[in-house]
Design an enzyme around this catalytic site. Structure first.
Site, PDB file in Angstrom:
ATOM      1  CG  HIS A 370       6.411   3.129  -7.779  1.00 57.35           C
ATOM      2  ND1 HIS A 370       5.376   2.537  -8.463  1.00 57.35           N
ATOM      3  CD2 HIS A 370       6.660   2.327  -6.724  1.00 57.35           C
ATOM      4  CE1 HIS A 370       5.011   1.439  -7.831  1.00 57.35           C
ATOM      5  NE2 HIS A 370       5.776   1.286  -6.770  1.00 57.35           N
ATOM      6  CE  LYS A 561      -3.955  10.174 -16.735  1.00 57.06           C
ATOM      7  NZ  LYS A 561      -3.183   8.974 -16.713  1.00 57.06           N
ATOM      8  NE  ARG A 562      -2.997  13.723  -6.547  1.00 53.18           N
ATOM      9  CZ  ARG A 562      -2.358  13.723  -5.381  1.00 53.18           C
ATOM     10  NH1 ARG A 562      -2.266  12.622  -4.672  1.00 53.18           N
ATOM     11  NH2 ARG A 562      -1.842  14.830  -4.897  1.00 53.18           N
ATOM     12  CE  LYS A 567      -0.168  11.304 -12.839  1.00 54.78           C
ATOM     13  NZ  LYS A 567      -0.335   9.891 -13.274  1.00 54.78           N
ATOM     14  CB  THR A 669      -2.605   1.265 -12.930  1.00 51.59           C
ATOM     15  OG1 THR A 669      -2.793   2.358 -12.029  1.00 51.59           O
ATOM     16  CG2 THR A 669      -1.317   0.534 -12.605  1.00 51.59           C
ATOM     17  CE  LYS A 673      -6.996   1.585 -11.967  1.00 49.90           C
ATOM     18  NZ  LYS A 673      -6.928   2.811 -11.128  1.00 49.90           N
TER      19      LYS A 673
HETATM   20  C1  LIG Z   1      -5.968   3.760 -11.087  1.00 49.55           C
HETATM   21  C2  LIG Z   1      -6.059   4.956 -10.244  1.00 49.55           C
HETATM   22  C3  LIG Z   1      -5.042   5.915 -10.265  1.00 49.55           C
HETATM   23  C4  LIG Z   1      -3.838   5.820 -11.184  1.00 49.55           C
HETATM   24  O1  LIG Z   1      -4.182   6.454 -12.393  1.00 49.55           O
HETATM   25  P1  LIG Z   1      -3.056   6.848 -13.483  1.00 49.55           P
HETATM   26  O2  LIG Z   1      -3.876   7.313 -14.637  1.00 49.55           O
HETATM   27  O3  LIG Z   1      -2.307   5.597 -13.784  1.00 49.55           O
HETATM   28  O4  LIG Z   1      -2.235   7.912 -12.881  1.00 49.55           O
HETATM   29  C5  LIG Z   1      -5.161   7.016  -9.457  1.00 49.55           C
HETATM   30  N1  LIG Z   1      -6.226   7.183  -8.652  1.00 49.55           N
HETATM   31  C6  LIG Z   1      -7.243   6.298  -8.616  1.00 49.55           C
HETATM   32  C7  LIG Z   1      -8.401   6.548  -7.720  1.00 49.55           C
HETATM   33  C8  LIG Z   1      -7.192   5.153  -9.399  1.00 49.55           C
HETATM   34  O5  LIG Z   1      -8.181   4.252  -9.335  1.00 49.55           O
END
Ligand SMILES: *Cc1c(COP(=O)(O)O)cnc(C)c1O
Length: 822
Positions: A370, A561-562, A567, A669, A673
């Protein structure tokens, strides 16, 4: 009248699904399981009663799924992951059992609003971010595409921390998701195992023992007890098991000590065992290098392997056929120690010789990488590994000597290449490299996007790839459209059904039929109205929760996101500062009203990430109170980002920020979404963004910045960020403002170090990408001002994201890696 002589086995009566019958079932659960009547029931009681009634239906399907024999199923999949970021389950289960409308009506006939009680369910937050959420999407998709699978993980008492913002700073609080019990789980004491740590290793004493056979005498032992949760696939086709382990002491209380008056000492063992499964390490993209973490990794790997081998022996009575019946997927290196645990079971418990054990192991395991960030690759100091797992250390050495001999035999590997392949890192303090162990012990090693897989071949595993050229393969991530479209965005879901029918519910690629509606103005209007309604819902929620006032008519620009430097939330904030300055200098221009929303947690020990949260809040305070930009720019940090918050924010987004430094985000991911919910992406050519561009079309996504190759080239040429900054008036202005305390007047030096890092080295290429990002943002404004252009691009995004369903990803794993028919 027909009389048959056969007496059928007792079986639960088939359940009816009309709302009246459902309502009766709910009241029955409320009365006899919870002990209350409808008058006395509180919202929590209703939630519990609903979960119990839907759970019974899930269990019927679960039992049917487990009754399929191994013969019928062939190989079973075991997905080992230290994280499962599940979120809420009630709506997921009701919807996958195809009872959402009926349940909503049933509850409404009882005077209960399903949305109100759904909100009371705690998020099962047993994960940090993308990696854990992927595991949760995969569990749902494996059930959906009918792969017989078990997820294995840890039942953390305290999962991911709850984030509060106090004076702009992140504060971490424990999350107590089990406070009201967990109606989805079943304790299975009969499937408990002992897990050992420490102690000594002796050669096996019996005369017929093989020379490799050892006896590990652990000095410390705990009991691993599983809790099972049913995971229902779409249309209830199959229900798989998520098995989460909890640690218990062998002696809950040391009575001798207790009787001697040492009351605390008497509970020592109990506390020590329970500490093992108490907290999730809140680290993402950086390893949590503490001993407790290695203990957690071994604890759940050992329990899971013992369970898998026990089940295999029970059915087939021959451990040699394990690879024909079991495929074990390692989600990152966190469970990599399982490779050595299977070896130990085969060598010491089953007396196999080394080569046979190694062949079985490699044919059974596969590994998903990952991250390529060197600082994120897990490794353990040899002395720690040896003290905690003395037998596994021997096995690591034995594997390593064969591995290196194989490389030498093959030829073409100089000492340096041998050094990078070695499972033991000999540079400085000797360490066990978990990525190398996982690679060596697996028949398949996959990346999570095309770009990431290519980079894996070129960087971390370049020498391994030369040694085993067939092992690395790509499996681009996906997300489950049940949760991330159908449930979280019922308005859009309804509109799609109205336009193209129901086929996409089983075949997400059928979303493509929406292409025909992209320029249909009646459809566009409905599509835009749904987006507006979702924005209003978010705006209302933020007003209630944090007294924020955001205009639903503005462009909603969201980065959730984190929080991590790669990022680049910082790039987004700096651009906001620059935009703020330009709006003030040129109030006459036709600015697009924008709301920038941020959300995400920072690892508690990650100083810069926490400072970035504070900066977002500091900039928000100044900008939001300046009458000169009223209505044109607003910033808001939304606290405690989690799955449930994502389900509300993503459907309300117009613009999705996916702006990582190219080469550093393995897949993402969140990006998927947003796009399937009709947001346009502004992003770099990183991770799965590259493939998203290929699918949605380059004209329907806003790409900017350096590519991964260009990032490398710039670094190799001697990147000088200071020069880049000096050449950009807007960037200089924004950095100077932040650095000099314009947003932190009470503590003017607060951001000096952070900004100096950009001037000095700028590892994440914020300066290099700034101008390109800022001009991409202005091109977003231009598209926004053209209603047809924006709506059609948003619709094309929804139409063309079908490939990013995790059902597709799971079918690829099943076909290419697990060899399970789908
Ligand atoms: C999808 C998701 C992530 C991953 O987000 P990225 O933008 O791909 O880092 C992290 N936390 C939650 C709660 C998510 O639903």
């Amino acid at each position: 009248m027909n009389v048959t002589s056969q007496t059928p086995l007792p079986k639960p009566a088939p359940r009816q699904s009309d709302p009246g019958i459902l309502a009766n079932e709910i009241v029955e659960r409320l009365t006899y399981r919870i002990g209350k009547d409808a008058k006395a029931a509180k919202p929590h009681d209703w939630l519990h009663a609903v979960i119990l009634s839907i759970r019974d239906r899930v269990i019927d399907a679960w039992i049917a799924s487990t009754h399929k024999t191994y013969e019928e199923e062939g190989r079973r999949v075991y997905y080992l992951s230290l994280e499962f970021l599940i979120g809420r389950l009630m709506r997921d289960a009701v919807s996958n059992m195809e009872l959402l409308d009926e349940m909503t009506q049933a509850l409404s006939s009882l005077g209960v609003d399903i949305d109100v009680i759904a909100e009371l369910e705690p998020d099962a937050a047993l994960g940090n971010g993308g990696l854990g959420r992927l595991a949760a999407c995969f569990m749902e998709s494996m059930a959906t595409v009918d792969v017989p699978a078990y997820g294995y993980g840890i039942r953390y008492v305290n999962g991911m921390f709850r984030q509060e913002i106090s004076d702009g700073w992140q504060v971490e609080l424990p999350e107590t998701w089990l406070a009201h019990g967990n109606p989805w789980e079943f304790e299975r004491r009969e499937a408990s195992y002992e897990v050992g740590f420490g102690g000594l290793v002796d050669p096996a004493a019996d005369a017929d023992a093989s020379p490799n056979q050892m006896v590990w005498k652990a000095s410390e032992r705990v009991i691993a007890t599983p809790y099972d949760m049913p995971i229902a696939g779409w249309r209830g086709k199959r229900v798989n098991t998520l098995r989460l382990w909890t640690a218990q002491p062998i002696d809950p209380i040391l009575l001798d000590a207790f009787n001697a008056g040492d009351h605390l000492g008497a509970l020592r063992e109990s506390n020590r065992a329970e500490a093992l499964t108490r907290v999730l390490y809140p680290a993402d993209s950086s390893p949590a290098g503490q001993e407790l973490r290695l203990r957690q990794e071994f604890f759940f790997s050992s329990a899971s392997l013992q369970d898998i081998v026990r089940r295999h022996i029970q059915y087939f009575d021959d451990v040699r056929t394990l690879p024909d019946k079991a495929a074990i997927q390692l989600n990152d290196t966190h469970p990599a120690v399982a490779v050595t645990e299977l070896m130990r079971l085969l060598l010491d418990d089953h007396g196999l010789d080394f080569d046979e054990a190694w062949s079985i192991t490699r044919r059974t395991f596969s590994y998903t990488n990952h991250t390529l960030l060197p600082e994120a690759l897990e490794s353990w100091p040899v002395p720690l590994f040896e003290r905690l797992l003395p037998r596994h250390m021997q096995i690591v050495y034995a594997i390593n000597s064969r591995l290196l001999a194989e490389a030498r035999r093959k030829g073409g590997f100089d000492d340096q290449a041998i050094g990078t392949i070695s499972i033991i890192d000999e540079g400085g303090e000797r360490r066990v490299r978990m990525g190398n162990l996982a690679f060596a012990g697996s028949h398949s090693v996959n990346g999570v996007s095309a770009l990431h897989t290519d980079l894996m071949k070129q960087t971390v595993f370049a020498d391994f790839h030369r040694l085993y050229p067939d092992r690395i393969n790509n499996k681009t991530n996906g997300v489950t459209f049940r949760r991330w479209l159908m449930q979280c965005n019922p308005g859009l879901f309804g509109l799609i059904r109205e336009a193209i029918g129901d086929k996409f519910m089983d075949d997400p690629e059928a979303l493509r039929e929406l292409d025909a509606f992209a320029h249909d103005s009646a459809f566009q209007d409905k599509f835009t109205a749904i987006k507006r309604a979702n924005k209003e819902a978010l705006s209302n929620l933020l007003r209630q929760r944090m007294n924020a006032r955001i205009d639903p008519l503005a462009l909603f620009d969201i980065q959730i996101k984190r929080i991590h430097e790669y990022k680049r939330q910082l790039l987004n904030i700096i651009e906001a500062v620059s935009l703020y300055d330009q709006i003030r200098s040129h109030p006459e221009r036709d600015w697009v009203p924008r709301v920038k929303l941020f959300g995400g947690k920072a690892a508690p020990s990650y100083h810069n990430a926490k400072l970035i949260i504070k900066l977002a809040n500091d900039v928000a305070r100044v900008v939001n109170h300046d009458p000169a930009v009223q209505g044109l720019l607003k910033l808001q940090f939304v606290p405690n980002y989690n799955v449930s918050m994502a389900e509300i924010m993503i459907p309300a987004a117009n613009l999705s920020e996916q702006i990582s430094t190219a080469g550093m985000e393995a897949s993402g991911t969140g990006n998927m979404k947003f796009a399937v919910n009709g947001a346009l992406t502004i992003g770099t050519l990183d991770g799965a963004n590259v493939e998203m561009r290929d699918h949605v079309g380059a004209e329907n996504i806003v790409i900017f910045g350096l590519t991964a190759d260009e990032v490398n080239m710039r670094r190799a040429q001697g990147y000088e960020p200071r020069k880049v900054i000096e050449a950009s008036a807007e960037l200089s202005q924004a950095l100077t403002a932040i650095r000099s305390g314009v947003f932190s007047p009470g503590d003017p030096d607060r951001y000096r170090g952070l900004i100096d890092g950009i001037y000095d080295h700028d590892w994440f290429m914020v300066a290099a990408d700034f101008d390109s990002y800022a001009s991409a943002q202005r091109s977003v404004d231009t598209i926004w001002n053209d209603h047809d252009a924006w709506a059609s691009k948003a619709i094309y995004n929804v139409a063309r994201m079908g490939w990013f369903s995790s059902d597709r990803t799971i079918r690829e794993y099943a076909t290419d890696i697990w060899k399970v028919p789908v």
